[in-house]
Design a protein around this motif. Sequence first.
Motif, short mmCIF file in Angstrom:
data_model
loop_
_atom_site.label_atom_id
_atom_site.label_comp_id
_atom_site.label_asym_id
_atom_site.label_seq_id
_atom_site.Cartn_x
_atom_site.Cartn_y
_atom_site.Cartn_z
N UNK A 119 -30.12 12.15 34.77
CA UNK A 119 -28.68 12.41 34.85
C UNK A 119 -28.21 13.15 33.60
N UNK A 120 -27.35 14.15 33.80
CA UNK A 120 -26.91 14.98 32.69
C UNK A 120 -26.28 14.16 31.56
N UNK A 121 -25.49 13.16 31.91
CA UNK A 121 -24.81 12.37 30.89
C UNK A 121 -25.79 11.49 30.11
N UNK A 122 -27.00 11.31 30.64
CA UNK A 122 -28.00 10.48 29.97
C UNK A 122 -29.03 11.30 29.19
N UNK A 123 -28.97 12.62 29.30
CA UNK A 123 -30.00 13.43 28.67
C UNK A 123 -29.98 13.36 27.14
N UNK A 124 -28.88 12.89 26.58
CA UNK A 124 -28.83 12.68 25.13
C UNK A 124 -29.80 11.57 24.71
N UNK A 125 -30.31 10.82 25.68
CA UNK A 125 -31.28 9.75 25.38
C UNK A 125 -32.72 10.27 25.32
N UNK A 126 -32.94 11.51 25.70
CA UNK A 126 -34.31 12.05 25.66
C UNK A 126 -34.85 12.02 24.23
N UNK A 127 -36.13 11.82 24.13
CA UNK A 127 -36.72 11.59 22.81
C UNK A 127 -36.81 12.85 21.97
N UNK A 128 -37.12 14.00 22.56
CA UNK A 128 -37.31 15.22 21.76
C UNK A 128 -35.97 15.91 21.55
N UNK A 129 -35.56 15.91 20.29
CA UNK A 129 -34.31 16.53 19.86
C UNK A 129 -34.58 17.34 18.60
N UNK A 130 -33.68 18.24 18.22
CA UNK A 130 -33.94 19.05 17.02
C UNK A 130 -34.23 18.25 15.76
N UNK A 131 -33.52 17.13 15.58
CA UNK A 131 -33.77 16.33 14.36
C UNK A 131 -35.17 15.74 14.35
N UNK A 132 -35.65 15.30 15.51
CA UNK A 132 -37.01 14.76 15.58
C UNK A 132 -38.03 15.85 15.27
N UNK A 133 -37.83 17.02 15.84
CA UNK A 133 -38.73 18.14 15.59
C UNK A 133 -38.76 18.47 14.09
N UNK A 134 -37.58 18.43 13.45
CA UNK A 134 -37.51 18.74 12.03
C UNK A 134 -38.29 17.73 11.19
N UNK A 135 -38.21 16.45 11.57
CA UNK A 135 -38.98 15.42 10.84
C UNK A 135 -40.48 15.66 11.02
N UNK A 136 -40.88 15.94 12.24
CA UNK A 136 -42.31 16.21 12.49
C UNK A 136 -42.76 17.42 11.68
N UNK A 137 -41.93 18.46 11.63
CA UNK A 137 -42.28 19.67 10.86
C UNK A 137 -42.43 19.35 9.38
N UNK A 138 -41.60 18.43 8.87
CA UNK A 138 -41.66 18.07 7.45
C UNK A 138 -42.95 17.33 7.09
N UNK A 139 -43.45 16.50 8.01
CA UNK A 139 -44.58 15.63 7.68
C UNK A 139 -45.92 16.07 8.27
N UNK A 140 -45.89 16.86 9.32
CA UNK A 140 -47.15 17.32 9.91
C UNK A 140 -47.82 18.31 8.96
N UNK A 141 -49.09 18.09 8.70
CA UNK A 141 -49.82 18.94 7.78
C UNK A 141 -49.99 20.35 8.35
N UNK A 142 -49.99 21.37 7.49
CA UNK A 142 -50.21 22.74 7.98
C UNK A 142 -51.46 22.82 8.84
#
Length: 208
Positions: A119-142
């Motif tokens: 449901x569109x109103x629930x899609x904010x609950x999806x796990x992959x969001x820009x902030x999560x991607x940014x955290x992964x980018x910060x900690x994932x090794x090159x």
Amino acid sequence: MRVRQHVNPLSHQFAQPLQLPDWQLIYGQVQQPLHLDIGSARGQFLLRMAEQLPNWNFLGLEIREPLVHQANALRINHNLSNLYFLLAQANVHLAGILASFPIQVLQRVTIQFPDPWFKRKQQKRRVVKPDLVAVIADYLQPGGDVFLQSDVLDVALDMYHHFQRHPQFQTQGEFLAENPLGIPTEREQSVLRRGLPVYRFFLRRRAD
């Protein structure tokens, strides 16, 4: 034991800080490369990975508490010192979890068959969001890898596009025909038995 299939990740219960373990006591060799699985469910996928790759450490994050207890009981039963499961909401807790490691060892991230929240109103609950991607980018090794898969095309594309838009990730081709890790999740096995498609993407953290 029946476990709720859907848990609201925006619930206030996940706003509380975690009490994190001492990773040097959890893992036999904490300096080994770390594979993080977000949404580890019953833990069968990571269990098999940990058995096959003793020179890696594996950490599963899951928001359904009974599944975390079951998975850790399985880990103990198999006497694995390179595997652990943690009750956590990745969008809230991931940065703190990764910062708590004595050295930065994150080399692989998998996000497989997350709750689609159709449901569109629930899609904010999806796990992959820009902030999560940014955290992964910060900690994932090159050179570290991100593997995404879902049996819902919209969900797979949504995850992929969030990673693709981040400047630190480069795509490794389009849809993958097969799972490059060679070990399917329980959901993946179920989908394939029914002859349904699985949509997979593989990305890599750019070298600094």
